[in-house]
Enzyme design. Structure first.
Site, mmCIF file in Angstrom:
data_model
loop_
_atom_site.group_PDB
_atom_site.id
_atom_site.type_symbol
_atom_site.label_atom_id
_atom_site.label_comp_id
_atom_site.label_asym_id
_atom_site.label_seq_id
_atom_site.Cartn_x
_atom_site.Cartn_y
_atom_site.Cartn_z
ATOM 1 N N ARG A 1 0.775 -1.238 0.106
ATOM 2 C CA ARG A 1 0.151 -0.114 0.385
ATOM 3 C C ARG A 1 0.379 1.189 0.049
ATOM 4 O O ARG A 1 0.592 1.925 -0.566
ATOM 5 C CB ARG A 1 -0.887 0.054 1.100
ATOM 6 N N TYR B 1 -18.837 12.491 -12.177
ATOM 7 C CA TYR B 1 -19.436 14.059 -12.769
ATOM 8 C C TYR B 1 -18.161 13.840 -13.414
ATOM 9 O O TYR B 1 -17.612 14.918 -14.651
ATOM 10 C CB TYR B 1 -19.117 14.850 -12.218
ATOM 11 N N HIS C 1 -8.247 -4.525 -6.950
ATOM 12 C CA HIS C 1 -8.335 -3.656 -5.491
ATOM 13 C C HIS C 1 -9.157 -3.999 -4.907
ATOM 14 O O HIS C 1 -9.781 -2.367 -5.008
ATOM 15 C CB HIS C 1 -7.947 -2.254 -5.707
#
Length: 872
Positions: free
Chosen positions: A31, A121, A77
């Site tokens: 990570r 968006y 993931h």
């Protein structure tokens, strides 16, 4: 109990240790830390690979970010969508990444910390750099190849995803050292990384330099060459990087250092009439939020901690950043600029730490460890990886070309024996029966060659097709020769890497955005204050308040005057001294702790003003009335000029019991308002006096009974801050030390003042040098039996002296007006004191000629301005 037989009893501490280690390893490798080979964390690598699989090419249409996030979550993931979207946004922000790898369409945030629009968006696609440097077809193959075990085939290996339903690359075949170009930040368990971004062109040239050194087998002075090619990080927000000669060299040599980054400021005049100017910031440090920066600066201006600024405006627009500081008419622009760097985030310290995940020689994902890297080590690791990628790619291409060549050879053999082949196939019952016969006829063909012959079309039997096969065989032979040269010759691979670097350098390199400035940032090189370097008197009251009064308000008086009141009724004075406003005040508490305060930080006020609480300047001191009863209040204050020679100057400290020590002024270089120990004290002893001296000076100590001792400062050995003092004077019973001063070579008299206001000047030569640990010689007599010596100071005739009583009556007079007398005389009245017991002389301060002359000039100028106002 059958269930009990299935349980395994494990000690809690062992299980917690094992589980935490697994968690820590997962956090570090999976990570938080980037891979040294492609410079990417797993989430970034999966985002880019998923976008490639979705066909989001640079010249294609944009797709919704929600579609990309869903693809990443569903296939590669399995974590939260917010973390994946945040990582995607960062790859698209031009102010976060030096070379963005994602082309964003829509609101992706701003330097004002405005959040990006929701993923439903915004839209995205890959940039040309990401497609060429990370996801190129030659290294990763095409979508048709996905799912095949690519071990030893295409440039990098593929592994199964989390549910074994798809495959993903272990690492992307980066053609650039993106670990250094884009940098990275991450916090893991027990370690962190903060790699600053660099200029793509400079990193390409540095990598090319290492490649050339490997080809020439000469790596002498390679580190020095790399430091010349890569002078420092290049941040996407620009700014100025301070090179102090140590930090950048340490960063590239060890992989860890703290570098100083500041905004790019320039000064603009408003008009020539009023002489007002603007300070404009057009670039701010990396990862500094502009809105927070402006808000913090406004708070400092309103709190009067940032002086000289009358207005602050943010005029940034789509054309660029513009933060405007409008200065007062009399403000010093350079001083304000320096104060902005010191007090705001227009100058920040960036802790760089180049830590990345490094693969062990076996190259497996299980064989990775975190490691701190130097500049050369990071480039070497990338170069080794790129060398391996090219060898894997060439091996894959060589196998395919060799396979195709064998087929072409078989086809040419079939065409040359066309009649026999046709007859054989026509007489065979099926292809299975024809296969061994064709192999025997044409010379032991393998299965792929036999299938190619059996699949031969009639149109390929023409002479034209035969010529084309012959031409293809020649091309294949040439290509195979080149590929096998790459497989056998390391230098050929390195030359191929140089070609890749040069192509990407020409196509994507940009001019350096961060300017590098060579400048010293030593602790003693403080910034120039924004206020003028005026002359002031510093007064500290027993009530715990301090104030800075312009010296022009203390005009000269004739000898024997009563003085002016500078304290409010009921307050008592503790300290009086004169200084420049740019001086640093070293404040010594009776416990032996020293504090540093800049004089200009003490608010300027009038003679009768109350002042500012000391606690606001020195947090360790109590506020208000508690200071009067505080057992650790200030006992001495020393003004140190910015031009003081700190290497050859010393602080002399004297305790109430007569212990004396000399410490280099440089030992107090790191002194701040938080305090440092200046002297260690014995029980029942406190610090009383502190003075500044050099080895050319003499030290003068006086007792209340009128005895005086003088000896060279050179006799005192240098000690550290924490050291104890040594015995300086032998005190008679019931006698106490009254004062200490420093006699410099240009001073010829010693001025003595009693508690009842009597004083005189005595030639310094009248006091013979004595050894320490004596009681001294008689320096003065007293007119009144209950009078004692209050203080002394060494001076010349051109000096001014300031005498202050306990209740704050202050007299400034010329030292020349004080009569020159012998040691045994009683002196003359210097300050008329009607109540010597209740309001005795408490402080005596000297005003050197340069300060006295400047003060007189200020006073004259003030009087002229007052006359002009009256005339108007």
């Amino acid at each position: 109990m059958p269930l009990a037989r299935e349980l395994e009893i494990v000690p809690l501490e062992r299980e917690m240790e094992s589980s935490f280690l697994r968690y820590a390893l997962s956090t570090i490798l999976g990570r938080a830390l980037p891979d040294a080979r492609d410079g990417l964390k797993p989430v970034h690598r999966r985002i880019l690979f998923a976008m490639r699989e979705l066909g989001l090419r640079p010249n294609g249409p944009y797709r919704k970010c929600a579609r990309v996030v869903g693809e990443v979550l569903g296939k590669f993931h399995p974590h939260g969508d917010a973390s994946v979207y945040d990582a995607l946004v960062r790859l698209a922000q031009p102010f976060s990444s030096a070379c963005p790898l994602i082309d964003g369409h829509g609101n992706f945030g701003s330097v004002d910390a405005d959040p990006p629009a929701a993923m439903r968006y915004t839209e995205c696609r890959l940039t040309h750099l990401a497609f060429d440097a990370l996801l190129n077809r030659a290294d990763l193959g095409t979508a048709d190849n996905k799912g095949l075990p690519f071990h030893g085939g295409i440039s990098v290996d593929m592994i199964s995803n989390f549910d074994d339903s798809d495959r993903e690359p272990i690492v992307l075949p980066s053609r650039l050292p993106l670990l250094l170009i884009n940098g990275a930040t991450g916090i893991a368990v027990g370690m962190s990384t903060n790699i600053p971004p660099h200029n793509l062109g400079e990193i390409c040239m540095a990598a090319s330099e290492i490649v050339n050194s490997r080809i020439s087998k000469c790596d002498s002075d390679l580190s020095q060459k790399l430091a010349t090619i890569v002078p420092g990080p290049d941040f996407p927000t620009g700014g100025q990087l301070i090179d102090d000669g140590r930090s950048l060299a340490t960063l590239y040599a060890t992989g860890q250092a703290s570098v100083t980054l500041r905004a790019k400021l320039h000064i603009e005049p408003i008009s020539s009439k009023n002489k007002k100017v603007l300070i404009v910031a057009t670039e701010i440090p990396y990862q500094v939020t502009k809105s927070d920066l402006v808000a913090k600066a406004a708070e400092l201006i309103n709190a009067k901690k940032l002086e000289g600024i009358v207005d602050l405006r943010d005029e940034s627009d789509r054309d660029g950043m513009r933060i405007v500081f409008e200065l007062k008419k009399d403000a010093n622009p350079l001083g304000v600029k320096a104060a902005l760097f010191q007090l705001t985030k227009l100058q920040v310290s960036v802790p760089a730490n180049i830590v990345a995940v490094v693969s062990k020689p076996d190259g497996s994902s299980a064989g990775t460890v975190p490691k701190r890297l130097s500049l050369q080590a990071a480039l070497d690791l990338w170069l080794d990886f790129r060398f391996e990628c090219i060898r894997n790619r060439v091996a894959f291409q060589e196998r395919n070309k060799a396979k195709r060549r064998s087929i072409v050879v078989a086809l040419l053999a079939a065409v040359s024996m066309l009649d026999q082949v046709i007859a054989l196939i026509r007489n065979a019952k099926n292809s299975t029966e024809a296969a061994p016969q064709i192999s025997t006829l044409l010379g032991n063909l393998d299965q792929d060659q036999i299938n190619a012959v059996l699949s031969l079309r009639l149109s390929a039997l023409t002479r034209l097709e035969s010529d084309q096969l012959q031409a293809e065989l020649s091309v294949l032979d040439a290509e195979l020769a080149q590929l096998r040269e790459l497989l056998s010759n390391d230098d050929a691979v390195y030359k191929n890497i140089l070609i890749e670097l040069d192509e990407l350098h020409v196509k994507y390199a940009l001019p350096r955005r961060t300017e590098i400035i060579i400048e010293s940032l030593d602790a003693e090189n403080k910034v120039t204050p924004a206020v003028p370097n005026g002359l002031s008197a510093i007064l500290v009251g027993r009530n715990g308040y301090v104030k800075r009064v312009p010296l022009a308000e203390l005009s000269r008086q004739v000898r024997g005057g009563r003085g002016r009141a500078l304290l409010r009724d009921g307050d008592l004075i503790d300290h009086v001294l004169t200084c420049h406003d740019h001086d640093t005040l070293l404040c010594f508490a009776e416990t032996g702790v020293a504090y540093a305060v800049d004089a200009f930080h003490i608010p300027k006020c009038g003679r009768t003003a109350k002042g500012t609480p000391l606690a606001k300047l020195i947090p360790a001191l109590p506020d208000g009335p508690d200071y009067a009863n505080f057992e650790k209040r200030l006992q001495s204050i020393v003004a140190v000029s910015r031009s003081e020679d700190k290497e050859n100057s010393f602080l002399v400290l004297l305790t109430r019991n007569g212990l004396l020590k000399k410490t280099p002024l440089a030992a107090f270089r790191e002194l701040t308002a938080r305090g440092l120990v200046a002297i260690s004290l014995k029980e029942q002893d406190t610090l009383g006096w502190a003075k500044l001296c050099t080895d050319d000076d003499e030290l003068v100590l006086a007792t209340r009974s009128g005895n005086l001792i003088k000896f060279p400062a050179l006799e005192l050995r240098e000690t550290t801050r924490q050291a104890l003092g040594s015995r300086a004077i032998r005190l008679r019973q019931d006698d106490r030390i009254a004062a200490m001063d420093v006699l410099s070579p240009n001073q010829d008299t010693v001025l003595l003042v009693t508690r009842h206001g009597y004083g005189k000047r005595v030639l310094a030569q009248d006091f013979e040098r004595t050894k320490r640990l004596t009681t001294g010689i008689k320096a003065t007599s007293f007119k009144q039996p209950n009078d004692t010596l209050a203080s002394i100071c060494c001076c010349t005739e051109s000096d001014d002296i300031i005498i202050a009583t306990r209740r704050g009556l202050i007299v400034r007079q010329s030292a020349q007006g004080v009569s020159l007398q012998k040691r045994f005389s009683t002196g003359v009245v210097l300050q008329r004191n009607t109540d010597g017991e209740q309001d005795p002389v408490a402080e005596l301060s000297i005003l050197p000629p340069d300060l006295a002359a400047a003060s007189s000039d200020e006073e004259t100028l003030q009087q002229q301005e007052d006359h002009e106002l009256v005339a108007l």
